[in-house]
Scaffold this motif. Structure first.
Motif, PDB file in Angstrom:
ATOM      1  N   GLY A 177       0.820  -1.183   0.074  1.00  0.00           N
ATOM      2  CA  GLY A 177      -0.224   0.010   0.103  1.00  0.00           C
ATOM      3  C   GLY A 177       0.665   1.172   0.132  1.00  0.00           C
ATOM      4  O   GLY A 177       0.308   2.256  -0.267  1.00  0.00           O
ATOM      5  N   LYS A 178       2.317   1.049   0.169  1.00  0.00           N
ATOM      6  CA  LYS A 178       3.022   2.383   0.492  1.00  0.00           C
ATOM      7  C   LYS A 178       3.843   2.337  -0.872  1.00  0.00           C
ATOM      8  O   LYS A 178       4.990   3.023  -1.070  1.00  0.00           O
ATOM      9  N   HIS A 254       5.844  -1.188   8.741  1.00  0.00           N
ATOM     10  CA  HIS A 254       4.597  -1.077   9.015  1.00  0.00           C
ATOM     11  C   HIS A 254       3.972  -0.065  10.165  1.00  0.00           C
ATOM     12  O   HIS A 254       2.924   0.032  10.433  1.00  0.00           O
ATOM     13  N   TRP A 255       5.086   0.491  10.685  1.00  0.00           N
ATOM     14  CA  TRP A 255       4.928   1.525  11.655  1.00  0.00           C
ATOM     15  C   TRP A 255       5.029   2.879  11.154  1.00  0.00           C
ATOM     16  O   TRP A 255       5.955   3.247  10.344  1.00  0.00           O
ATOM     17  N   PHE A 256       4.553   3.788  11.727  1.00  0.00           N
ATOM     18  CA  PHE A 256       4.755   5.287  11.367  1.00  0.00           C
ATOM     19  C   PHE A 256       4.421   6.193  12.370  1.00  0.00           C
ATOM     20  O   PHE A 256       3.811   5.724  13.250  1.00  0.00           O
ATOM     21  N   SER A 257       4.974   7.268  12.446  1.00  0.00           N
ATOM     22  CA  SER A 257       4.692   8.240  13.384  1.00  0.00           C
ATOM     23  C   SER A 257       4.976   9.759  12.772  1.00  0.00           C
ATOM     24  O   SER A 257       5.874  10.056  11.863  1.00  0.00           O
ATOM     25  N   THR A 258       3.791  10.577  12.885  1.00  0.00           N
ATOM     26  CA  THR A 258       3.705  11.801  12.112  1.00  0.00           C
ATOM     27  C   THR A 258       4.817  12.749  12.815  1.00  0.00           C
ATOM     28  O   THR A 258       5.037  13.903  12.292  1.00  0.00           O
ATOM     29  N   LEU A 259       5.462  12.330  13.909  1.00  0.00           N
ATOM     30  CA  LEU A 259       6.223  13.324  14.735  1.00  0.00           C
ATOM     31  C   LEU A 259       7.620  12.925  14.439  1.00  0.00           C
ATOM     32  O   LEU A 259       8.826  13.505  14.837  1.00  0.00           O
TER      33      LEU A 259
END
Length: 446
Positions: A177-178, A254-259
């Motif tokens: 999906g990315k 699989h992991w993400f952070s907007t920061l």
């Protein structure tokens, strides 16, 4: 004029050779170990393929596959490639860490021009030399990325062949999906842009600075540099975050952070400020920079202390939100780090937050060069550990350690840093001539 002595050069070359030997031995030892585990890796791959076929025919198989994938994200699944990744990952940790020292200095240099800062006019040549250094680790990072795309290593799971192909046994729906962002062509384009924008800005600021030494129209050059700095700061605001996603966050795809972009920026920036303070103190102790006084050292100490607190604020903000929400696909990132990497995880917090507060919080402490150096050593180690904790869990899992390749990589880049930065310092007067704010900078007191 700074003199890069033959003794200092000799030490730089010794560090480079010793570090290179450690890295080569680490790769060689790891290669022989990898061969002994290769058969097991193929067996695990075949078992995974059989499990995927079962998943296609049974609903229960789907749940089992999902659980196995969650275990991989949590660091419990043993990837046959993880041991082979270790020397590449160790080299990458050091390349990224030393890149931060260069790019952070370039960012700080641009701020001095864009904000028309006066107090730091006598430090610009040190910032320039430190900023020009970024080319070396940036090229190393790009080469490691290209090696990953060529399957020389498997640090980035999204680079695996077939990972985004639904017909393949190792297909991963989340990573697929990315694909619009995580694909080889777009990745190479972005890396080339980092090299052009960051490297181009470092060379441009240096060129304008040297031109100002010889020009009678220094005001015009200064205005042009200010405009270029403002443009660069906008470009850096974008590329700093995107590069953090590219190089570090995509390891745990699989992991993400907007920061995350802000978090990596803070760590790189405080590392750069710390090295800038340590270089300034070293040059001052060698009889150079007679225009630098305790107030300049205090301001550098302020920045080092302030951005250590800023980094801690961002770290806590990110950690607290994931802990509070307790969403399974998100907390696995921290569970692995606090499980397999607990010692490094705790050390990172203590060195980057507790020690700066204890050592350089007071005004008087910031005016004592020895205390600033002492605190700086802990900050440097702490942020190296921070990069280690960000990169290693997703690329090597439990196969980590501190050995020849990790230490050798640090020593190698440290030697290269001394060689490049000190060479740049020796090529121009340490005080930039004809700078409009020079008088204000030399008379800076607080």
């Amino acid at each position: 004029m700074f003199e890069f002595t033959s003794k200092a050069k000799r030490w730089a070359y010794i560090l480079i050779v010793v570090g290179l030997v450690g890295v080569v031995i680490g790769f060689m030892n790891n290669g022989s170990s990898h061969e002994s585990h290769e058969a097991d890796g193929h067996a695990q791959t075949e078992a995974h393929a059989d499990g995927h076929d079962e998943h296609a025919t049974q609903d229960a198989g789907h749940d089992e596959h999902a659980d196995a994938h969650d275990e991989h994200d949590g660091g419990h699944h043993v990837d046959p490639h993880q041991q082979a990744n270790r020397p590449w990952s160790a080299l990458f940790v050091n390349a990224i860490f030393f890149l931060g020292i260069g790019i952070g200095a370039l960012f700080f240099l641009a701020i001095q021009y864009a904000a028309q800062v006066g107090w730091s006019a006598g430090l610009l040549r040190i910032m320039e030399a430190q900023a020009l250094w970024l080319i070396v680790p940036l090229i190393a990072v790009i080469l490691i990325v290209i090696a990953g795309l060529g399957h020389a290593h498997h640090m980035w799971h999204w680079m695996e062949a077939g990972i985004m192909d639904p017909t393949q046994p190792n297909y991963d729906e989340i990573i697929a999906g990315k694909e619009g962002f995580l694909n080889p062509i777009f990745t190479i384009v972005r890396n080339v842009l980092y090299l052009v924008i960051w490297g181009g800005a470092a060379f441009y600021f240096r060129k304008q600075s040297l031109k100002q030494d010889l020009s009678g129209d220094s005001e015009t050059i200064w205005v042009k540099t200010r405009k270029a700095a403002a443009i660069f700061l906008v470009l850096y605001a974008v590329t700093s975050s995107v590069s953090a996603w590219d190089w570090i966050m995509s390891i745990d795809a699989h992991w993400f952070s907007t920061l995350f972009g802000w978090y990596t920026f803070a760590g790189m920036f405080v590392s750069a400020l710390t090295v800038l303070a340590m270089l300034t103190i070293y040059l001052k102790s060698q009889g150079y920079l007679e225009w630098i006084n305790p107030s300049h050292i205090q301001d550098l100490g302020k920045f080092m202390f302030a951005f250590s607190i800023f980094w801690t604020y961002l770290w806590f903000s990110q950690y607290m939100l994931y802990w509070y929400s307790n969403i399974p696909e998100e907390v696995t990132y921290f569970m692995q780090r606090f499980g397999q990497y607990k010692l490094m995880f705790v050390m990172m917090i203590v060195f980057n937050f507790v020690f700066p507060i204890l050592i350089v919080m007071s005004r008087d402490a910031k005016r004592v060069p020895g205390l600033v150096i002492f605190a700086g050593i802990f900050v440097i180690i702490g942020h190296w550990v921070d990069h280690f904790v960000m990169i290693m869990p997703g690329s090597v899992g439990g196969e980590w350690g501190i050995g020849l390749v990790e230490i050798g990589g640090f020593v190698l880049f440290a030697g290269l840093f001394i060689l490049v930065v000190f060479t740049n310092l020796s090529k121009a007067p340490l005080l930039q001539k004809n700078h409009p704010m020079l008088k204000e900078g030399n008379n800076f007191h607080q």
